[in-house]
Design an enzyme around this catalytic site. Structure first.
Site, mmCIF file in Angstrom:
data_model
loop_
_atom_site.group_PDB
_atom_site.id
_atom_site.type_symbol
_atom_site.label_atom_id
_atom_site.label_comp_id
_atom_site.label_asym_id
_atom_site.label_seq_id
_atom_site.Cartn_x
_atom_site.Cartn_y
_atom_site.Cartn_z
ATOM 1 N N THR A 142 0.817 -1.215 0.000
ATOM 2 C CA THR A 142 0.000 0.000 0.000
ATOM 3 C C THR A 142 0.846 1.258 0.000
ATOM 4 O O THR A 142 1.976 1.268 0.525
ATOM 5 C CB THR A 142 -0.898 0.027 1.247
ATOM 6 O OG1 THR A 142 -1.554 1.292 1.354
ATOM 7 C CG2 THR A 142 -0.092 -0.191 2.521
ATOM 8 N N TYR A 151 -1.976 0.204 10.006
ATOM 9 C CA TYR A 151 -2.202 -0.464 8.723
ATOM 10 C C TYR A 151 -0.956 -0.355 7.847
ATOM 11 O O TYR A 151 -0.424 -1.358 7.352
ATOM 12 C CB TYR A 151 -3.411 0.140 8.025
ATOM 13 C CG TYR A 151 -3.511 -0.223 6.562
ATOM 14 C CD1 TYR A 151 -3.646 -1.553 6.165
ATOM 15 C CD2 TYR A 151 -3.441 0.757 5.569
ATOM 16 C CE1 TYR A 151 -3.722 -1.896 4.816
ATOM 17 C CE2 TYR A 151 -3.523 0.427 4.230
ATOM 18 C CZ TYR A 151 -3.662 -0.901 3.858
ATOM 19 O OH TYR A 151 -3.724 -1.235 2.533
#
Length: 330
Positions: free
Chosen positions: A117, A142
């Site tokens: 990501t 995250y």
């Protein structure tokens, strides 16, 4: 040889399975169906329900199928949720990925594609598109959980016969243009998904989190990539590794950003419907603005996007949302 797709019943994973099937690949899927759907998996793929950290199940999969590659999508992806429950994210995204990588090494599987990501970058130092060599400063558990897995892959590849491709996604949106799958998770937080639900009356409007950022209209800016283009980048990465090329890290985006308000205007324009938009404070963990420099993906992976158009992305998302509404009525 077969490709094992983890999280293959989920949003991006199900698109990947269809892309592999379309390319003539033999596909195996493992998914515990926490957020995915069994019906979203292409019927040609062999499906195993279970956890990627279940070594006994993985041993069964490797014994029953000739796997040469793993494409790893299984994981949790909601930034604010990761801030509220970081240990759950480190368990699901990092610890379970460690178990999967260990099983791959033990089974002698040589190729590994990892779904990472742009959150590993945090907020960049400048408004310029982000290159892979930029500072890695995740602003949420995250992002940190994904970066830890990247590091594990790097170190494991240095010690074992493993080649990896790390693809750092920017903001994935849209749905399969052929209508076979799309974002179907209830309560999803993706901006275009939420706005599509609002446009079709499935929500009584939506919330914009923060209008005081240092951007052109005060809202966060993101680079939106169509999910089918993203799947194509994975397929190219797989083919590159099979051809004997080495490990790589590549950004997956289009190189231009849209603000939250610009996206909402596009959804309203494409749908022809207005909906309520409420303003709230900033969410923890949200970067201000991040746009990809996709040069590595284009050159090293030979990746040429086909759907670099926000209106098209929105149209496919709306079409899928409409399909879901009809599906749920049957």
């Amino acid at each position: 040889m077969a490709v094992l797709v983890t999280g293959g019943a989920g949003y991006i994973g199900s698109h990947m399975v269809w892309a592999l099937i379309d390319a003539g690949e033999d596909v195996v899927v493992i998914d515990r169906l926490t957020t995915g759907f069994r019906w979203a998996v292409a019927p040609e793929a062999r499906f195993y329900e279970g956890d990627i950290a279940d070594r006994e199940l993985l041993s069964t999969i490797f014994r029953e199928n000739t796997i040469d590659s793993i494409i790893h999508f299984a994981g949790s992806i909601v930034v604010p949720e990761s801030v509220a429950d970081p240990l759950a994210y480190y368990e699901n995204n990092t610890v379970r990925s460690r178990a999967l990588i260990a099983a791959a090494v033990e089974a002698g599987i040589p190729h590994f594609v990892f779904s990472s990501t742009a959150a590993v970058y945090g907020t960049p130092d400048s408004a310029d598109p982000v290159r892979e060599g930029a500072a890695l400063r995740p602003e949420s558990p995250y992002g940190s959980s994904k970066l830890m897995t990247e590091i594990m892959l790097r170190d494991t590849a240095a010690a074992h016969d493993l080649t990896y491709s790390v693809l750092r996604y920017f903001n994935v949106a849209g749905a399969d243009p052929r209508g076979r799958t799309g974002q179907s998770t209830a309560g999803a937080t993706h901006l275009i998904k939420v706005a599509s639900e609002a446009a079709l009356g499935k929500r009584d409007g939506m919330v914009v989190f923060g209008t005081d950022y240092d951007t052109r209209d005060g809202t966060c800016i993101r680079d939106y990539i169509h999910v089918s283009d993203l799947a194509a980048a994975h397929l190219n990465a797989l083919q590159r590794m099979r051809a004997g090329e080495g490990s790589i890290v590549a950004n997956c985006g289009y190189g231009r950003g849209f603000s939250v308000l610009e996206v909402l205007d596009q959804v309203k324009a494409v749908s022809g419907r207005d909906f309520a938009v409420r303003i709230a404070g900033r969410r923890p963990g949200d970067a201000v603005s991040i746009v990809a420099d996709p040069s590595v993906a284009r050159s090293a992976l030979g990746w040429t996007p086909k759907h670099d158009d926000l209106a098209f992305i929105v149209r496919t998302a709306l079409d899928w949302e409409d399909h879901l509404g009809k599906r749920n009525m049957r």
